[in-house]
Design a protein around this motif. Structure first.
Motif, PDB file in Angstrom:
ATOM      1  N   VAL A  14       0.838  -1.200   0.000  1.00 10.55           N
ATOM      2  CA  VAL A  14       0.000   0.000   0.000  1.00 10.55           C
ATOM      3  C   VAL A  14       0.872   1.249   0.000  1.00 10.55           C
ATOM      4  CG1 VAL A  14      -1.719   1.317   1.312  1.00 10.55           C
ATOM      5  CG2 VAL A  14      -1.907  -1.182   1.146  1.00 10.55           C
ATOM      6  N   LEU A  15       1.965   1.221   0.750  1.00  6.17           N
ATOM      7  CA  LEU A  15       2.889   2.352   0.799  1.00  6.17           C
ATOM      8  C   LEU A  15       3.457   2.637  -0.588  1.00  6.17           C
ATOM      9  CD1 LEU A  15       4.692   4.386   2.372  1.00  6.17           C
ATOM     10  CD2 LEU A  15       6.303   2.520   2.707  1.00  6.17           C
ATOM     11  N   MET A  16       3.867   1.589  -1.283  1.00  7.14           N
ATOM     12  CA  MET A  16       4.426   1.758  -2.621  1.00  7.14           C
ATOM     13  C   MET A  16       3.368   2.293  -3.589  1.00  7.14           C
ATOM     14  SD  MET A  16       6.686  -1.757  -2.725  1.00  7.14           S
ATOM     15  CE  MET A  16       7.514  -1.447  -4.293  1.00  7.14           C
ATOM     16  N   TYR A  17       2.148   1.765  -3.491  1.00  7.87           N
ATOM     17  CA  TYR A  17       1.066   2.205  -4.372  1.00  7.87           C
ATOM     18  C   TYR A  17       0.733   3.675  -4.116  1.00  7.87           C
ATOM     19  CZ  TYR A  17      -3.504   2.203  -6.694  1.00  7.87           C
ATOM     20  OH  TYR A  17      -4.583   2.477  -7.505  1.00  7.87           O
ATOM     21  N   ILE A  21       3.666   4.171  -7.433  1.00  9.03           N
ATOM     22  CA  ILE A  21       4.205   3.042  -8.193  1.00  9.03           C
ATOM     23  C   ILE A  21       3.037   2.211  -8.738  1.00  9.03           C
ATOM     24  CG2 ILE A  21       5.625   0.961  -8.087  1.00  9.03           C
ATOM     25  CD1 ILE A  21       7.235   2.221  -5.904  1.00  9.03           C
ATOM     26  N   PRO A  22       3.003   1.946 -10.038  1.00  3.92           N
ATOM     27  CA  PRO A  22       1.906   1.167 -10.615  1.00  3.92           C
ATOM     28  C   PRO A  22       1.899  -0.267 -10.085  1.00  3.92           C
ATOM     29  CG  PRO A  22       3.101   2.380 -12.326  1.00  3.92           C
ATOM     30  CD  PRO A  22       3.915   2.471 -11.070  1.00  3.92           C
ATOM     31  N   THR A  23       0.725  -0.880 -10.142  1.00  2.00           N
ATOM     32  CA  THR A  23       0.559  -2.237  -9.616  1.00  2.00           C
ATOM     33  C   THR A  23       1.522  -3.245 -10.255  1.00  2.00           C
ATOM     34  OG1 THR A  23      -1.760  -1.759  -9.160  1.00  2.00           O
ATOM     35  CG2 THR A  23      -1.115  -4.074  -9.196  1.00  2.00           C
ATOM     36  N   PRO A  24       1.676  -3.282 -11.593  1.00  2.00           N
ATOM     37  CA  PRO A  24       2.615  -4.250 -12.188  1.00  2.00           C
ATOM     38  C   PRO A  24       4.041  -4.085 -11.673  1.00  2.00           C
ATOM     39  CG  PRO A  24       1.182  -3.318 -13.879  1.00  2.00           C
ATOM     40  CD  PRO A  24       0.977  -2.500 -12.646  1.00  2.00           C
ATOM     41  N   ALA A  57      -2.344  11.143  -7.892  1.00  2.00           N
ATOM     42  CA  ALA A  57      -1.598  12.380  -7.691  1.00  2.00           C
ATOM     43  C   ALA A  57      -0.105  12.108  -7.642  1.00  2.00           C
ATOM     44  CB  ALA A  57      -2.059  13.061  -6.403  1.00  2.00           C
ATOM     45  N   ALA A  58       0.272  11.032  -6.931  1.00  2.00           N
ATOM     46  CA  ALA A  58       1.686  10.690  -6.843  1.00  2.00           C
ATOM     47  C   ALA A  58       2.222  10.244  -8.185  1.00  2.00           C
ATOM     48  CB  ALA A  58       1.881   9.586  -5.804  1.00  2.00           C
ATOM     49  N   LEU A  59       1.423   9.491  -8.939  1.00  2.00           N
ATOM     50  CA  LEU A  59       1.839   9.039 -10.260  1.00  2.00           C
ATOM     51  C   LEU A  59       2.084  10.219 -11.184  1.00  2.00           C
ATOM     52  CD1 LEU A  59       2.322   6.705 -12.224  1.00  2.00           C
ATOM     53  CD2 LEU A  59      -0.127   6.715 -12.735  1.00  2.00           C
ATOM     54  N   SER A  60       1.240  11.239 -11.067  1.00  4.23           N
ATOM     55  CA  SER A  60       1.397  12.427 -11.892  1.00  4.23           C
ATOM     56  C   SER A  60       2.715  13.129 -11.605  1.00  4.23           C
ATOM     57  CB  SER A  60       0.235  13.391 -11.649  1.00  4.23           C
ATOM     58  OG  SER A  60       0.411  14.594 -12.378  1.00  4.23           O
ATOM     59  N   ALA A 121       7.194  12.078  -2.854  1.00  2.00           N
ATOM     60  CA  ALA A 121       7.503  10.651  -2.974  1.00  2.00           C
ATOM     61  C   ALA A 121       8.227  10.120  -1.746  1.00  2.00           C
ATOM     62  CB  ALA A 121       8.332  10.405  -4.229  1.00  2.00           C
ATOM     63  N   LEU A 122       9.229  10.857  -1.277  1.00  2.00           N
ATOM     64  CA  LEU A 122      10.056  10.365  -0.175  1.00  2.00           C
ATOM     65  C   LEU A 122       9.351  10.427   1.172  1.00  2.00           C
ATOM     66  CD1 LEU A 122      13.489  11.901  -1.220  1.00  2.00           C
ATOM     67  CD2 LEU A 122      12.885   9.471  -1.172  1.00  2.00           C
ATOM     68  N   ASP A 123       8.383  11.327   1.319  1.00  2.00           N
ATOM     69  CA  ASP A 123       7.696  11.448   2.603  1.00  2.00           C
ATOM     70  C   ASP A 123       6.802  10.255   2.904  1.00  2.00           C
ATOM     71  OD1 ASP A 123       8.880  13.765   3.425  1.00  2.00           O
ATOM     72  OD2 ASP A 123       7.284  15.093   2.714  1.00  2.00           O
ATOM     73  N   THR A 124       6.671   9.321   1.964  1.00  2.00           N
ATOM     74  CA  THR A 124       5.959   8.074   2.273  1.00  2.00           C
ATOM     75  C   THR A 124       6.819   7.151   3.131  1.00  2.00           C
ATOM     76  OG1 THR A 124       6.754   7.017   0.223  1.00  2.00           O
ATOM     77  CG2 THR A 124       4.649   8.201   0.116  1.00  2.00           C
ATOM     78  N   ILE A 125       8.109   7.488   3.289  1.00  2.00           N
ATOM     79  CA  ILE A 125       9.017   6.701   4.135  1.00  2.00           C
ATOM     80  C   ILE A 125       9.204   7.447   5.459  1.00  2.00           C
ATOM     81  CG2 ILE A 125      11.330   5.730   4.377  1.00  2.00           C
ATOM     82  CD1 ILE A 125      11.543   5.629   1.372  1.00  2.00           C
ATOM     83  N   PRO A 126       8.723   6.897   6.553  1.00  2.00           N
ATOM     84  CA  PRO A 126       8.858   7.585   7.844  1.00  2.00           C
ATOM     85  C   PRO A 126      10.322   7.823   8.208  1.00  2.00           C
ATOM     86  CG  PRO A 126       7.318   5.744   7.993  1.00  2.00           C
ATOM     87  CD  PRO A 126       8.005   5.615   6.669  1.00  2.00           C
TER      88      PRO A 126
END
Length: 217
Positions: A14-17, A21-24, A57-60, A121-126
């Motif tokens: 979920v964090l990566m998504y 990051i796309p599902t594939p 939004a992140a993908l964009s 992008a990086l703020d998804t990593i605590p």
């Protein structure tokens, strides 16, 4: 060996998504079937109505990154998802490059100059903005010692002894390897480290076999 079933939704996936990051790509990074990843994300989306929007939004923002920058982000996010850590300066050449790149982003963040795209992008990593911790340094030293052991064996040497040797290099590596066995028996060796040892050092658990008429079985 049958892979242990993950409880849905898997937090790392979920964090990566959420980071765009796309599902594939997630499926390829974690080595899981794409249908399995999609199931986990569907469960997560039912629990968090904003997940799909955050992903888009992140993908964009990711699509506006340079190719090297996006590759670095992908590798760092994958490392965190798989091993729960950030790149260390004592790892492989690629990991050292990632650690250097990440340090530059930390400095930019501290100066208020970090690109919003990188920040998003990086703020998804605590805690990524914090400097390298003792844990990171320990991990780097461990991998460095493993690399030295692999090189020692590749040179045609047997598994190093931790005693009864006057060779300082052999003794240093032998003590380190003996410590890994003790840690394993105590149930404190991490699965990631055990996996690396199993893959790179044949027979490391048993050590060098005894020789001579008086040796016990």
């Amino acid at each position: 060996m049958t892979q242990a079933r993950r409880s849905a939704p898997d937090a790392e996936w979920v964090l990566m998504y959420r980071s765009g990051i796309p599902t594939p790509k997630i499926a390829a990074v974690v080595g899981a079937a794409e249908s399995t990843v999609r199931y986990h994300l569907a469960v997560a989306a039912r629990q968090d109505a904003g997940l799909r929007t955050a992903h888009k939004a992140a993908l964009s923002t990711r699509q506006r990154l340079t190719a090297p920058g996006q590759r670095n982000l992908d590798d760092i996010l994958a490392l965190y998802a798989n091993e729960g850590r950030l790149p260390a300066r004592g790892g492989t050449d690629r990991e050292r490059a990632l650690a250097t790149w990440l340090q530059r982003r930390r400095e930019e963040a501290a100066d208020g100059d970090l690109s919003p795209i990188y920040a998003h992008a990086l703020d998804t990593i605590p805690g990524w903005r914090e400097q390298a911790t003792k844990r990171d340094a320990d991990e780097a030293r461990w991998k460095q010692r493993l690399g030295e052991l692999v090189a020692y064996l590749a040179a045609g040497n047997e598994l190093p002894r931790h005693n009864k040797t006057d060779d300082q290099e052999e003794r240093t590596l032998g003590v380190w390897l003996h410590t890994q066995r003790i840690t394993l028996r105590a149930g404190k060796l991490t699965p990631a480290r055990e996996k690396l040892l199993n893959e790179t050092v044949a027979g490391w658990r048993q050590g060098r076999p005894r020789r001579g008429a008086n040796s016990r079985r």
